[in-house]
Design an enzyme around this catalytic site. Structure first.
Site, PDB file in Angstrom:
ATOM      1  N   SER A  15      13.937 -63.990  -0.643  1.00  0.00           N
ATOM      2  CA  SER A  15      14.324 -64.688   0.440  1.00  0.00           C
ATOM      3  C   SER A  15      15.621 -64.030   0.923  1.00  0.00           C
ATOM      4  O   SER A  15      16.551 -64.759   1.404  1.00  0.00           O
ATOM      5  CB  SER A  15      14.386 -65.864   0.303  1.00  0.00           C
ATOM      6  N   LEU A  16      15.988 -62.602   0.597  1.00  0.00           N
ATOM      7  CA  LEU A  16      17.189 -62.403   1.315  1.00  0.00           C
ATOM      8  C   LEU A  16      17.172 -61.709   2.575  1.00  0.00           C
ATOM      9  O   LEU A  16      18.051 -61.495   3.211  1.00  0.00           O
ATOM     10  CB  LEU A  16      17.807 -61.140   0.195  1.00  0.00           C
ATOM     11  N   ASP A  72       5.911 -60.556   7.348  1.00  0.00           N
ATOM     12  CA  ASP A  72       7.053 -59.854   7.375  1.00  0.00           C
ATOM     13  C   ASP A  72       6.510 -58.525   8.787  1.00  0.00           C
ATOM     14  O   ASP A  72       7.178 -58.239   9.431  1.00  0.00           O
ATOM     15  CB  ASP A  72       7.480 -58.904   6.561  1.00  0.00           C
ATOM     16  N   GLU A 175       5.273 -57.257 -12.130  1.00  0.00           N
ATOM     17  CA  GLU A 175       4.043 -56.867 -11.235  1.00  0.00           C
ATOM     18  C   GLU A 175       4.555 -55.781 -10.210  1.00  0.00           C
ATOM     19  O   GLU A 175       3.823 -54.983  -9.568  1.00  0.00           O
ATOM     20  CB  GLU A 175       3.405 -57.866 -10.430  1.00  0.00           C
ATOM     21  N   CYS A 405      -5.889 -72.063  18.751  1.00  0.00           N
ATOM     22  CA  CYS A 405      -6.983 -71.860  17.912  1.00  0.00           C
ATOM     23  C   CYS A 405      -7.488 -73.115  17.476  1.00  0.00           C
ATOM     24  O   CYS A 405      -8.168 -74.052  18.280  1.00  0.00           O
ATOM     25  CB  CYS A 405      -6.653 -70.957  16.786  1.00  0.00           C
ATOM     26  N   GLY A 407      -6.129 -75.993  17.423  1.00  0.00           N
ATOM     27  CA  GLY A 407      -5.330 -76.771  18.363  1.00  0.00           C
ATOM     28  C   GLY A 407      -6.374 -76.808  19.672  1.00  0.00           C
ATOM     29  O   GLY A 407      -6.495 -77.700  20.195  1.00  0.00           O
ATOM     30  N   HIS A 532      -4.864 -66.305  19.105  1.00  0.00           N
ATOM     31  CA  HIS A 532      -3.404 -66.358  18.678  1.00  0.00           C
ATOM     32  C   HIS A 532      -2.510 -65.697  19.615  1.00  0.00           C
ATOM     33  O   HIS A 532      -2.076 -64.569  19.160  1.00  0.00           O
ATOM     34  CB  HIS A 532      -3.137 -66.056  17.346  1.00  0.00           C
ATOM     35  N   GLU A 534       0.356 -66.066  19.795  1.00  0.00           N
ATOM     36  CA  GLU A 534       1.924 -65.947  19.300  1.00  0.00           C
ATOM     37  C   GLU A 534       2.068 -64.489  18.470  1.00  0.00           C
ATOM     38  O   GLU A 534       3.181 -64.219  18.221  1.00  0.00           O
ATOM     39  CB  GLU A 534       2.317 -66.818  18.193  1.00  0.00           C
TER      40      GLU A 534
END
Ligand code: GLN
Length: 554
Positions: A15-16, A72, A175, A405, A407, A532, A534
């Site tokens: 989470s950097l 990402d 991994e 969707c 929604g 979608h 978004e």
């Protein structure tokens, strides 16, 4: 120019913001006129994150060509405006599947298949972006190369100037070891055409009142132990790092001082590219590779956006009705709303409203003060009735509502129940016995038994009904293309009845006649999309539906 490869790894903790740094590097090189792509390699065994619970992995981002990917990729697209594809999201599962399929196909006959070189070669092939044409094709394509056990795969040079590869996870994870080995080999093979950027963390210890570089030193040591010397270090920090500290890191880690940059907390992730440019991150990469740095691009439109963002201080409150109380679960929706707000000169304050907690007794309280509501996508029974209750409230109180969707499906069900009077109306996903299956399983889905990658995925065309609110929002375009991820769909048998009672089907797929958009024109803004939108918002091009929704909410 030969294609250049930039590898981005992370150490110390997760989470950097590796994704943001990768996206920023992409943006900065793009601003210099280079053709760039950014890809993510995730060390987990799933073929893709499509079957993962959002609690595990956040949102699942869908590419235009229908790959379910890591969130990402959403950052990559929003920063650069470039469409990613299925080649931009690779997992350990996919790597192994290709190699194992090839083995079953008989391509390695007589040989022992091993992590090195077979898995690492397959990773390298994908890092170099050698022609990949769909998974099955891949197996056949590689049959010739498969037997060679070569470590010298030729880079695919024509398409991109820069390929940025972000490796998920943290250095030292068991991994990720094959990915690190692949990077080590590629660096050795590519020489100056490859650059390694390593992101670490510099914590501030309050009790000691000191910033600590030791974790960074350890992380770099670990990387060096795998044979990789980072060229550039990006230090994630909550406090400003002075030159002395950067010098210390540089000298302990064998990195030039100008190649140690810091990533301080920013008021917005969109400030990061500018901060990186100011510190010369892109210039450092170019110097390492040996290409003339030239003038720093002005990035005027990006700066104009940031100015707009800084000025947008008036707040607007939007309710996000969903069931995943996790920031990352609705990442692209959140960003789309923020961006649309900024372009409407307001700061969108999002309020997550857990649909599991919504009842007809408290819905008014829950939605109090909201200028608009987004009914979120999702799967399964949990929280469904709360969403329907929320829609009933916003419809009857004329609060701008955007259903995405699932929604949109809830808008349809609510309308069937309370306007058409079909009290048992439902989606076949939640209730297979309903007499009024206003949302039904799509025909093509009826024979599907596998869960992974089998939904209706990716971009499909949609014809808009001229004169509709949606058509206006899309600047009166008659044909649009948006990305999908679903199995269920509006049941066309009900179309006429819905239309007669005021809910219009204003977006239709020209090939399958599936209803993709519904709206109630009588209300201020009440639109549901099966797709979608978004996924298609970017920093420089906010999505027209989100823009129009915020405008209406204002
Ligand atoms: N569960 C619904 C479907 O499969 C909606 C999916 C979604 O919201 N992405 O059709």
């Amino acid at each position: 120019m030969n294609t250049k490869y930039i590898f981005v790894t992370g150490g110390v903790v997760s989470s950097l913001g590796k994704g943001i740094i990768s996206a920023s590097i992409g943006k900065l090189l793009q601003a210099r006129g280079y053709k760039v792509t950014i890809q993510k390699f995730d060390p987990y065994i799933n073929i893709d994150p499509g079957t993962l619970n959002p609690y595990e992995h956040g949102e699942c981002y869908v590419t235009v060509d229908g790959m379910e990917t890591d969130l990402d990729l959403g950052h990559y697209e929003r920063f650069t405006g470039i469409h990613t594809t299925r080649n931009n999201s690779i997992t350990t599962g996919r790597i192994y599947k290709t190699v194992i399929d090839r083995e079953r196909h008989g391509d390695y006959l007589g040989k022992t298949i091993q992590v090195v070189p077979h898995i690492t070669d397959e990773i390298k092939r994908r890092m170099l972006r050698q022609e990949v044409r769909g998974e099955e094709q891949e197996v056949r394509d590689m049959s010739a190369a498969g037997n060679s056990h070569t470590s010298h795969l030729t880079p695919h040079t024509s398409e991109f100037d820069f390929v940025i590869t972000e490796v998920g996870g943290t250095i030292g994870d068991i991994e990720s070891a094959p990915f690190m080995e692949a990077i080590r080999q590629l660096r050795w093979q590519l020489g100056r055409d490859a650059v390694c950027v390593h992101l670490t963390y510099v914590p501030y210890l309050k009790a000691a009142e000191e910033l600590k570089t030791k974790p960074t030193q350890h992380s770099v040591k670990e990387l060096q132990g795998m044979g990789i010397q980072p060229d550039i270090l990006v230090l994630r920090t909550e406090r400003h790092l002075d030159d002395a500290l950067r010098m210390k890191v540089a000298s302990f880690c064998n990195v030039d001082l100008e190649c140690v940059v810091q990533s301080e907390d920013m008021p917005s992730i969109y400030e990061v590219p500018v901060s990186m440019q100011r510190q010369g991150l892109d210039a450092a990469i170019m110097r390492k590779i040996g290409i003339p740095v030239g003038e720093t691009p002005a990035m005027k439109s990006w700066h104009d956006f940031l100015d707009k963002q800084r000025r947008a201080t008036r707040e607007i409150h939007i309710g996000l009705v969903g069931k995943y109380d996790l920031q990352d679960a609705y990442k692209s929706i959140r960003e789309s709303l923020n961006l649309a707000g900024i372009y409407n000169d307001v700061k969108v304050k999002l309020h997550f409203i857990n649909s599991e907690d919504i009842t007809s007794d408290n819905v008014e309280e829950k939605l109090k003060g909201m200028a608009g509501a987004v009914i979120c996508p999702g799967f399964g029974q949990r929280g469904i009735e709360g969403k329907i209750t929320a829609v009933e409230y916003t419809r009857t109180h004329d609060i701008p509502t955007f259903g995405i969707c699932l929604g949109m499906q809830m808008m349809v069900i609510e309308f069937a129940r309370h306007v058409l009077g079909y009290t048992d109306a439902h989606s076949m996903e939640m209730d297979t016995t309903t007499q009024h299956n206003v949302i039904d399983l799509m025909e093509e889905q009826k024979t599907v038994t596998e869960m992974g990658g089998t939904m209706r995925l990716g971009a499909y065309e949609c014809e808009l009904v001229s004169g509709s609110r949606t058509w206006q929002a899309y600047d009166k375009k008659l044909l649009i293309k948006e990305r999908h991820r679903h199995r269920y769909e509006f049941n066309n048998q009900y179309q006429e009845e819905f239309e007669q009672h005021g809910m219009h089907c204003v977006g239709i797929n020209p090939a399958s006649h599936l209803v993709e958009i519904v709206e109630i024109p009588e209300l201020r803004w009440f639109i549901g999309t099966q797709f979608h939108p978004e996924y298609a918002s970017t920093v420089l091009h906010p999505h027209p539906l989100f823009m129009d929704f915020i405008k209406a909410a204002l």
